[in-house]
Write a protein that holds these residues in place. Structure first.
Motif, PDB file in Angstrom:
ATOM      1  N   ALA A 589      -8.187  -4.643  -1.734  1.00 23.06           N
ATOM      2  CA  ALA A 589      -6.896  -4.346  -1.101  1.00 23.06           C
ATOM      3  C   ALA A 589      -6.550  -2.858  -1.153  1.00 23.06           C
ATOM      4  CB  ALA A 589      -5.796  -5.166  -1.762  1.00 23.06           C
ATOM      5  N   ALA A 590      -6.860  -2.193  -2.280  1.00 26.49           N
ATOM      6  CA  ALA A 590      -6.462  -0.787  -2.447  1.00 26.49           C
ATOM      7  C   ALA A 590      -7.094   0.157  -1.416  1.00 26.49           C
ATOM      8  CB  ALA A 590      -6.771  -0.326  -3.863  1.00 26.49           C
ATOM      9  N   PRO A 591      -8.388   0.029  -1.093  1.00 22.18           N
ATOM     10  CA  PRO A 591      -8.939   0.941  -0.069  1.00 22.18           C
ATOM     11  C   PRO A 591      -8.201   0.863   1.265  1.00 22.18           C
ATOM     12  CG  PRO A 591     -10.717  -0.130  -1.266  1.00 22.18           C
ATOM     13  CD  PRO A 591      -9.454  -0.807  -1.695  1.00 22.18           C
ATOM     14  N   LEU A 592      -7.805  -0.333   1.674  1.00 23.40           N
ATOM     15  CA  LEU A 592      -7.040  -0.490   2.904  1.00 23.40           C
ATOM     16  C   LEU A 592      -5.680   0.195   2.770  1.00 23.40           C
ATOM     17  CD1 LEU A 592      -6.404  -1.660   5.687  1.00 23.40           C
ATOM     18  CD2 LEU A 592      -5.875  -3.849   4.578  1.00 23.40           C
ATOM     19  N   MET A 593      -5.044   0.006   1.622  1.00 23.08           N
ATOM     20  CA  MET A 593      -3.735   0.636   1.406  1.00 23.08           C
ATOM     21  C   MET A 593      -3.826   2.155   1.498  1.00 23.08           C
ATOM     22  SD  MET A 593      -1.411   0.700  -2.040  1.00 23.08           S
ATOM     23  CE  MET A 593      -2.473   1.981  -2.719  1.00 23.08           C
ATOM     24  N   PHE A 594      -4.848   2.757   0.877  1.00 22.94           N
ATOM     25  CA  PHE A 594      -4.990   4.215   0.904  1.00 22.94           C
ATOM     26  C   PHE A 594      -5.356   4.719   2.294  1.00 22.94           C
ATOM     27  CE2 PHE A 594      -5.384   3.814  -3.759  1.00 22.94           C
ATOM     28  CZ  PHE A 594      -4.432   4.755  -4.115  1.00 22.94           C
ATOM     29  N   ASP A 595      -6.127   3.936   3.045  1.00 21.22           N
ATOM     30  CA  ASP A 595      -6.401   4.314   4.428  1.00 21.22           C
ATOM     31  C   ASP A 595      -5.108   4.429   5.228  1.00 21.22           C
ATOM     32  OD1 ASP A 595      -9.077   4.521   4.075  1.00 21.22           O
ATOM     33  OD2 ASP A 595      -9.623   2.697   5.162  1.00 21.22           O
ATOM     34  N   ILE A 596      -4.207   3.505   4.984  1.00 22.32           N
ATOM     35  CA  ILE A 596      -2.923   3.528   5.700  1.00 22.32           C
ATOM     36  C   ILE A 596      -2.081   4.710   5.243  1.00 22.32           C
ATOM     37  CG2 ILE A 596      -0.755   2.269   5.989  1.00 22.32           C
ATOM     38  CD1 ILE A 596      -2.466  -0.319   5.864  1.00 22.32           C
ATOM     39  N   PHE A 597      -2.020   4.949   3.927  1.00 21.03           N
ATOM     40  CA  PHE A 597      -1.248   6.092   3.427  1.00 21.03           C
ATOM     41  C   PHE A 597      -1.782   7.411   3.985  1.00 21.03           C
ATOM     42  CE2 PHE A 597       0.877   3.799  -0.170  1.00 21.03           C
ATOM     43  CZ  PHE A 597       2.145   4.309   0.056  1.00 21.03           C
ATOM     44  N   ASN A 598      -3.082   7.493   4.182  1.00 21.73           N
ATOM     45  CA  ASN A 598      -3.665   8.728   4.722  1.00 21.73           C
ATOM     46  C   ASN A 598      -3.184   9.026   6.136  1.00 21.73           C
ATOM     47  OD1 ASN A 598      -5.103   9.225   2.379  1.00 21.73           O
ATOM     48  ND2 ASN A 598      -6.949   8.195   3.090  1.00 21.73           N
ATOM     49  N   ASN A 599      -2.606   8.031   6.797  1.00 21.09           N
ATOM     50  CA  ASN A 599      -2.089   8.230   8.150  1.00 21.09           C
ATOM     51  C   ASN A 599      -0.563   8.336   8.192  1.00 21.09           C
ATOM     52  OD1 ASN A 599      -4.397   7.915  10.274  1.00 21.09           O
ATOM     53  ND2 ASN A 599      -4.814   6.348   8.732  1.00 21.09           N
ATOM     54  N   LEU A 600       0.054   8.403   7.038  1.00 23.18           N
ATOM     55  CA  LEU A 600       1.511   8.518   6.970  1.00 23.18           C
ATOM     56  C   LEU A 600       1.902   9.925   6.540  1.00 23.18           C
ATOM     57  CD1 LEU A 600       2.432   5.141   5.210  1.00 23.18           C
ATOM     58  CD2 LEU A 600       2.564   5.672   7.649  1.00 23.18           C
ATOM     59  N   LYS A 601       2.817  10.502   7.259  1.00 22.20           N
ATOM     60  CA  LYS A 601       3.284  11.845   6.945  1.00 22.20           C
ATOM     61  C   LYS A 601       4.418  11.765   5.933  1.00 22.20           C
ATOM     62  CE  LYS A 601       4.978  16.109   9.078  1.00 22.20           C
ATOM     63  NZ  LYS A 601       5.391  16.764  10.349  1.00 22.20           N
ATOM     64  N   GLN A 602       4.225  12.413   4.802  1.00 20.02           N
ATOM     65  CA  GLN A 602       5.225  12.396   3.742  1.00 20.02           C
ATOM     66  C   GLN A 602       6.164  13.599   3.897  1.00 20.02           C
ATOM     67  OE1 GLN A 602       5.190   9.742   1.724  1.00 20.02           O
ATOM     68  NE2 GLN A 602       3.240   8.997   2.567  1.00 20.02           N
ATOM     69  N   SER A 603       7.467  13.346   3.766  1.00 22.48           N
ATOM     70  CA  SER A 603       8.437  14.420   3.960  1.00 22.48           C
ATOM     71  C   SER A 603       9.150  14.826   2.681  1.00 22.48           C
ATOM     72  CB  SER A 603       9.484  13.990   4.996  1.00 22.48           C
ATOM     73  OG  SER A 603      10.233  12.885   4.519  1.00 22.48           O
ATOM     74  N   THR A 604       9.055  13.995   1.657  1.00 20.40           N
ATOM     75  CA  THR A 604       9.755  14.321   0.415  1.00 20.40           C
ATOM     76  C   THR A 604       9.008  13.692  -0.747  1.00 20.40           C
ATOM     77  OG1 THR A 604      11.917  14.286  -0.696  1.00 20.40           O
ATOM     78  CG2 THR A 604      11.272  12.300   0.501  1.00 20.40           C
ATOM     79  N   GLU A 605       9.534  13.822  -1.942  1.00 14.53           N
ATOM     80  CA  GLU A 605       8.922  13.239  -3.133  1.00 14.53           C
ATOM     81  C   GLU A 605      10.008  12.842  -4.111  1.00 14.53           C
ATOM     82  OE1 GLU A 605       7.201  16.309  -5.964  1.00 14.53           O
ATOM     83  OE2 GLU A 605       7.187  17.441  -4.070  1.00 14.53           O
ATOM     84  N   PHE A 606       9.625  12.074  -5.115  1.00 16.70           N
ATOM     85  CA  PHE A 606      10.573  11.698  -6.154  1.00 16.70           C
ATOM     86  C   PHE A 606      10.758  12.866  -7.118  1.00 16.70           C
ATOM     87  CE2 PHE A 606       8.806   7.342  -5.253  1.00 16.70           C
ATOM     88  CZ  PHE A 606       9.969   6.839  -4.693  1.00 16.70           C
ATOM     89  N   TYR A 607      11.997  13.046  -7.551  1.00 16.20           N
ATOM     90  CA  TYR A 607      12.294  14.088  -8.528  1.00 16.20           C
ATOM     91  C   TYR A 607      12.829  13.444  -9.800  1.00 16.20           C
ATOM     92  CZ  TYR A 607      11.806  17.209  -4.555  1.00 16.20           C
ATOM     93  OH  TYR A 607      11.323  17.889  -3.465  1.00 16.20           O
ATOM     94  N   PRO A 608      12.534  14.040 -10.959  1.00 18.38           N
ATOM     95  CA  PRO A 608      13.000  13.449 -12.219  1.00 18.38           C
ATOM     96  C   PRO A 608      14.520  13.317 -12.236  1.00 18.38           C
ATOM     97  CG  PRO A 608      11.421  15.214 -12.627  1.00 18.38           C
ATOM     98  CD  PRO A 608      11.769  15.275 -11.175  1.00 18.38           C
TER      99      PRO A 608
END
Length: 800
Positions: A589-608
């Motif tokens: 399952a994980a390889p498929l999930m990472f393939d999908i994430f590789n096609n998603l543009k990230q605009s922000t991140e979590f901050y502490p």
């Protein structure tokens, strides 16, 4: 003229005036009666035909549709009529639509004149209002009588509907050839785009089709259709609605040669929404481009899945900030080259065994209440809970492991101990607060196996809960330390669904932002699958907090990843529940999930969430707040609730000789070389397994001869059986009872153990303390005594 003549003229004028007034009154009455009659005989409702179930993406692009119950493609989304099509249809069918009362007298007169002169019907006088009534009456025979009835009804229609509503009725129900009804369905079937995106040429093509859909069907008589279309375009140019260049370009466009297949980009979502709203047009939160990317990714992995006997998979992408579903693939779809078994089963909504995918919720909950710190040691030893004996995926034990590593490595035994401490009923209550509805049985029903897949839920609910957690953390940062008031809500599938509550509060909900942050920090350290080798070199990859799960019997593989923007959930398995040895969350399952994430543009991140974090000093080896005996410490961030955790008890203050080979006591206080030492000591069973994985670990040294102390110290412990356990004795093929292996761990590797069952000596072991024995049925007391006189007892029951 004489006086008599004047009187006679006035008399004639009075009679004429009276006659004209009477005629006017009679005509007015007749017109009123016609309108009233039309209103009376108007069918109610006008149209009873069902619509197709239609699914659109967030911007109105078609994802899929299912034909109406009468076999017609008839869409209901025609509330907005595109300006181009309105211009074309009015120019072609009813130029004075907005001015006449339902019947156009001028058109009636010219039609009669032309038809009489031609000796046959060459021209009609139907307005759009009359055509609506003809369609509503199911295409009665074209005769003067029927025309008159349609005209009267059209007057009634004008009384009860606005011009805009009448035009909408026409666009929704006009025939466009074959089994295509209505403008919206026609624009997709002929041009594969919404009506609002049609060109002038395409709008003109559809405008002329309802006039004679059978005669000028694109697949049968394209030349006739082209002539009518081009004539309409010429009229538009003559009316200066389009210029000459637009006209020349428009007539160059091809006429469609056949009906096009409708998009079926999201078949399982169509299937789901039809159950809740058959015959409706559903405008969803889906992004068609992300949906197609997911479909492509599923197809790309399908062959590798089938190589290990796996047929099905499901994927959901959600947007953290709004809780909207951006992609929904309930299964892999068959292609010309690949046939998928059970492809119509929507596995995104199917309840399946969770495997380890619930562990992050438990870890975050225990951080939240302060019962653990991120690296608190948790037991990882052979264990037995009322005949339930959990095993780690690799069959090995660590003895003791930091809680964050137990989560990152998905160790099963520590998770069971953590659930035992937290409480099954409390965990079920938490899951309910997080949005799970599928865990609806009692704590006794699930037992401790709940954390390892003893319960079932759907990918849809899992992604919803992970999204809510992420939204809590993101909202806390976006709103300066305040929480979304209702962060834990179901995912949004349709734009018409209730919006996520944007109001903020000081109350944290089920989990604090600090606990979620620390949980994600652990999940970012999960080892990636082989296909992700070198992921550390990519900054964006390191921001994914992810977890996998594999159910018992290798029937279900899960992978769920979280960033500040998206949650991607993946399930892989067989819809019929057949397990396969090669199936696992990490490898499948994980390889498929990472393939999908590789096609998603990230605009922000979590901050502490600094407002909820505090820095404390902990013991590096135990992960607990440092005691005065902890020499190797570090500063870590933890939540505010963690301040109630007791200090480290693993470090003992003892006395040894200068070489640390022997322990000394008060009896040896006068000896040379007496040293005070702080020693890291694990309980015996934990130590037995821990030292195998940690060669640097030093067991507690034995007392020097003549200098020892006995009592008050836990130097040994049973590995099997455990206290108050029940043991089922199996039999071989000759019906002979098989031996049970009693096992014990002792701090001293050279210890001698004397085994007593119900006060009778049954054996002696040295170094490796395992004793095979066949006890009788019933309750027993097993006691182990070492050479120093220390003893340990356990009570257990044997069943056969």
């Amino acid at each position: 003229m004489g006086q008599g003549g004047v009187k006679k003229a006035f008399s004639i004028m009075r009679i004429l005036k009276k006659t004209i007034l009477q005629i006017f009154m009679w005509l007015t009455a007749a017109v009123v009666l016609l309108f009233i009659g039309g209103w009376i005989i108007l069918p109610r409702p006008l149209f009873t035909d069902g619509f197709s179930t239609v699914v659109l993406d967030r911007k109105g692009r078609l994802l899929g549709a299912k034909v109406a119950s009468d076999g017609q493609w008839r869409f209901s989304d025609t509330t907005l009529i595109p300006k181009r099509f309105e211009t074309c249809i009015l120019s072609f069918e009813d130029r004075y639509f907005y001015y006449h009362p339902g019947i156009n007298p001028i058109s009636v007169f010219t039609s009669l004149r032309d038809n009489i002169m031609a000796g046959k019907i060459v021209r009609g006088a139907s307005t759009i209002s009359m055509q609506v009534m003809r369609i509503a009456r199911k295409g009665k025979a074209r005769s003067i009588k029927e025309k008159a009835i349609e005209g009267i009804m059209a007057l009634g229609l004008e009384l009860t509907h606005t011009k805009k509503e009448i035009l909408e009725l026409y666009c929704a129900n006009a025939p466009f050839g074959g089994n295509v009804v209505g403008l919206s369905a026609a624009s997709w079937r002929y041009f594969k785009r919404p009506a609002g995106d049609l060109s002038w040429a395409e709008s003109a093509t559809l405008a002329v089709l309802p006039n004679a859909p059978a005669l000028i069907h694109p697949g049968r008589n394209r030349s006739s259709l082209r002539k009518k279309r081009d004539k309409l375009l010429k009229n538009l140019m003559d009316q200066q609605i389009i210029d000459s260049l637009e006209y020349e370009l428009a007539v160059l466009e091809e006429i469609p040669d056949k009906l096009k297949d409708l998009e079926q980009t999201c078949p399982h979502l169509l299937q789901k929404l039809e159950k809740s709203g058959k015959g409706l047009t559903h405008t969803t939160t889906i992004d068609v481009y992300l949906q197609k990317m997911v479909n492509s990714a599923l197809s790309g992995h399908a062959n590798s899945f089938q190589d290990i006997g796996i047929n099905n998979a499901a994927v959901i992408i959600s947007y953290v900030k709004t809780g909207e579903v951006l992609a929904y693939a309930g299964n892999i779809s068959s292609t010309t080259k690949l046939k998928i078994k059970d492809e119509y089963n929507d596995m995104a909504m199917a309840n399946r065994s969770t495997g380890s995918i619930l562990k992050p919720f438990l870890y975050a909950a225990m951080l939240d209440e302060g019962s653990i710190l991120p690296n608190s040691l948790v037991r990882d030893i052979p264990s037995y809970f009322d005949n339930y004996s959990p095993q780690n995926y690799n069959g090995e034990f660590q003895g003791a492991v930091p809680a964050s590593q137990a989560l990152a490595r998905s160790l099963n035994v520590p998770a069971v101990y953590m659930l035992q401490e937290y409480g099954i009923a409390r965990f079920l209550y938490l899951l309910n607060k997080l949005g799970f509805k599928s865990f609806n049985k009692s704590a006794d029903y699930y037992g401790l196996s709940l954390i390892l897949g003893g319960g079932e839920t759907s990918l849809y609910e899992l992604v919803g809960a992970y999204t809510s957690m992420a939204r809590t953390l993101r909202g806390f940062d976006d709103n300066y330390g305040k929480y979304p008031r209702n962060a834990y809500q179901p995912l949004r599938l349709e734009l018409a669904d209730k919006l996520i509550d944007t109001k903020m509060t000081e109350e944290p909900g089920p989990l604090h932002a600090s606990s979620i942050w620390l949980c994600y920090d652990a999940l970012k350290k999960v080892s990636r699958p082989e296909t992700e080798a070198g992921w550390e070199n990519f900054g964006s990859s390191s921001q994914i907090a992810w977890k996998t799960g594999t159910s018992h019997g290798y029937k279900d593989a899960w992978a769920i990843g979280t960033t500040a923007d998206y949650v991607v959930g993946v399930w892989v398995g067989n819809a019929d529940g057949e397990g396969r040895n090669g199936l696992s969350g990490t490898k499948t399952a994980a390889p498929l999930m990472f393939d999908i994430f590789n096609n998603l543009k990230q605009s922000t991140e979590f901050y502490p969430p600094y407002d909820e974090l505090q820095e404390i000093e902990v013991c590096k080896r135990s992960g607990l707040p440092a005691s005065r005996f902890c020499e190797d410490t570090e500063l870590i961030d933890c939540g505010l609730s963690e301040q109630s955790i007791k200090v480290c008890t693993y470090h003992k203050h003892i006395f040894t000789d200068k070489n640390k080979e022997y322990r000394l006591s008060r009896q040896c206080a006068d000896d040379d070389g007496l040293m005070a030492v702080n020693w890291f000591v694990l309980p015996p069973v934990q130590e037995y397994y821990y030292k195998k994985k940690h060669p640097a670990y030093l067991p507690l040294p034995p007392y020097r001869s003549g200098c020892g102390e006995t009592g008050g110290e836990n130097s040994m412990d049973f590995m099997y059986p455990t206290s108050n356990s029940t043991i089922f004795v199996s039999h071989d093929e000759n019906n002979k009872a098989k031996e049970i292996i009693f096992e014990l761990s002792h701090h001293d590797d050279n210890a001698t153990i004397y085994w007593h069952l119900d006060d009778k000596l049954i054996g002696i072991t040295k170094r490796r303390h395992q004793l095979p024995f066949v006890p009788a049925s019933g309750k027993h007391k097993l006691t182990a005594v070492d050479q120093g006189g220390e003893y340990k007892s356990v009570v257990f029951t044997v069943l056969r």
